[in-house]
Design an enzyme around this catalytic site. Structure first.
Site, mmCIF file in Angstrom:
data_model
loop_
_atom_site.group_PDB
_atom_site.id
_atom_site.type_symbol
_atom_site.label_atom_id
_atom_site.label_comp_id
_atom_site.label_asym_id
_atom_site.label_seq_id
_atom_site.Cartn_x
_atom_site.Cartn_y
_atom_site.Cartn_z
ATOM 1 N N TYR A 162 20.187 16.120 22.670
ATOM 2 C CA TYR A 162 19.013 15.520 23.284
ATOM 3 C C TYR A 162 18.351 16.492 24.254
ATOM 4 O O TYR A 162 18.797 16.671 25.392
ATOM 5 C CB TYR A 162 19.372 14.228 24.017
ATOM 6 C CG TYR A 162 20.046 13.172 23.162
ATOM 7 C CD1 TYR A 162 19.900 13.158 21.772
ATOM 8 C CD2 TYR A 162 20.838 12.192 23.738
ATOM 9 C CE1 TYR A 162 20.517 12.195 20.993
ATOM 10 C CE2 TYR A 162 21.456 11.219 22.974
ATOM 11 C CZ TYR A 162 21.296 11.228 21.598
ATOM 12 O OH TYR A 162 21.918 10.274 20.837
ATOM 13 N N HIS A 170 29.195 13.667 16.406
ATOM 14 C CA HIS A 170 27.763 13.414 16.316
ATOM 15 C C HIS A 170 27.203 13.850 14.964
ATOM 16 O O HIS A 170 27.182 15.035 14.645
ATOM 17 C CB HIS A 170 27.026 14.160 17.434
ATOM 18 C CG HIS A 170 25.651 13.632 17.696
ATOM 19 N ND1 HIS A 170 24.768 14.258 18.546
ATOM 20 C CD2 HIS A 170 25.004 12.526 17.235
ATOM 21 C CE1 HIS A 170 23.643 13.552 18.594
ATOM 22 N NE2 HIS A 170 23.770 12.503 17.799
#
Length: 329
Positions: free
Chosen positions: A58, A143
């Site tokens: 992010y 992830h």
């Protein structure tokens, strides 16, 4: 099989029903400044949110740094932080003059490198702690290992188990948009928590087919993210510029979302409210994580304690069945 994490009231109580997703703090789709990022976290905290999810992905580490700054003076025992492994951030010479191609409005001075090796897991975890300014995180997720699933299961997941057994993290699991990948990890019996993004929503119930039953069978808690499917379910009336799964929505998806909005309106309920409450109705789902890009959006987002009418859910279920059988066109 790992102990049933849903029987651990300490962790689940600390997580709560609602969490803040920090993709927007990493400038997802649009840049925000440090002050706005801090006010988003502060406003969420004031509404009782105590679970905060982030990732190196992010904003190339920006979200982790901003979240750590915002939480630094909070009592550590009062909140839960989750972050993710699998993408190492490495220098990108010459990238500072470019923008990140990953959808975040940040300079591309770093690049993501897939790494689900045991060494990569530990390095990613240590770097995240540095960016967050924390001594520990509570939950570590693999992830998006979808295209690297064998190495993630055979190397990365055992490395997470080692971190958990050493007491460095409380829980481990997978965070992904891929329900099949999440199911495989759950079925190993090694995971505690799974974060599924965009696959248990009013528009996409894929996770209900195998993942959620598997989670119940193996005692794995489910955190639902992406419940607005990148924004199309976050408004009263989806429009031609709506996004779905991180891309412009097709005419078909807009039409489906519009019909769902019509059903909600007939019951006097906003589409966005139904979208965020929907996932919590499943017994496997313990929390919903919402990504919020402005503090003004916080009031109302985490206040859905009043049950919605059973008739609304029946009508939404019927609409979903029509879509699956082709009757909603």
């Amino acid at each position: 099989m790992t102990p049933d994490v849903r029987s651990r009231p300490d962790l689940l109580s600390a997580m709560g029903r609602w969490g803040l997703g920090t993709g927007p703090l990493g400038n997802l789709f649009a840049a925000i400044d440090d002050d706005r990022a801090r006010r988003i976290v502060d406003a969420s905290w004031d509404r009782g949110v105590r679970m905060f999810d982030t990732a190196p992905h992010y904003g190339l580490g920006l979200a982790e740094r901003r979240l750590g700054d915002a939480l630094r003076d909070r009592p550590r025992e009062q909140y839960v932080v989750s972050t993710k492994v699998g993408r190492l951030l490495v220098p990108n010479p010459g990238g500072a003059a470019q923008r990140d191609p990953g959808g975040f409005d940040v300079p591309a001075n770093l690049a993501r490198r897939w790494d689900f090796s045991a060494r990569g897991v530990r390095e990613s975890w240590e770097r995240s702690l540095e960016r967050l300014g924390l001594d520990a995180v509570d939950i570590l997720y693999l992830h998006d290992p979808d295209d690297h699933l064998d190495v993630a299961v055979n190397e990365a997941l055992p490395a997470l188990v080692e971190l958990r057994e050493a007491g460095h993290v409380s829980a481990i699991g997978i965070g992904t948009t891929n329900a099949a990948a999440a199911t495989r990890v759950v079925e190993t019996g090694l995971a505690d928590v799974v974060m599924i993004a965009g696959r248990y929503t009013l528009l996409d119930r894929t996770a209900s087919e195998r993942l959620l039953p598997a989670a119940l069978e193996h005692g794995v808690a489910v955190v639902a993210a992406g419940v607005y499917n990148s924004g199309i379910l976050a408004t009263r009336r989806p429009g031609p510029t709506s996004f779905y799964d991180y891309a412009p929505a097709s005419h078909e998806i807009i039409a489906r979302a519009t019909r769902l909005g019509d059903v909600c309106a007939a019951h006097g309920v906003e589409l966005s409210r139904a979208a965020r409450v929907f996932a919590l109705r499943h017994p496997a789902v313990v929390s919903v994580v919402l990504g919020i890009g402005d503090p003004s959006q916080v009031p109302g987002s985490f206040d859905d304690d009043e049950p919605l009418p059973d008739a609304l859910w029946a009508d939404l279920d019927a609409e979903s069945r029509r879509d699956r059988t082709g009757g909603g066109a």
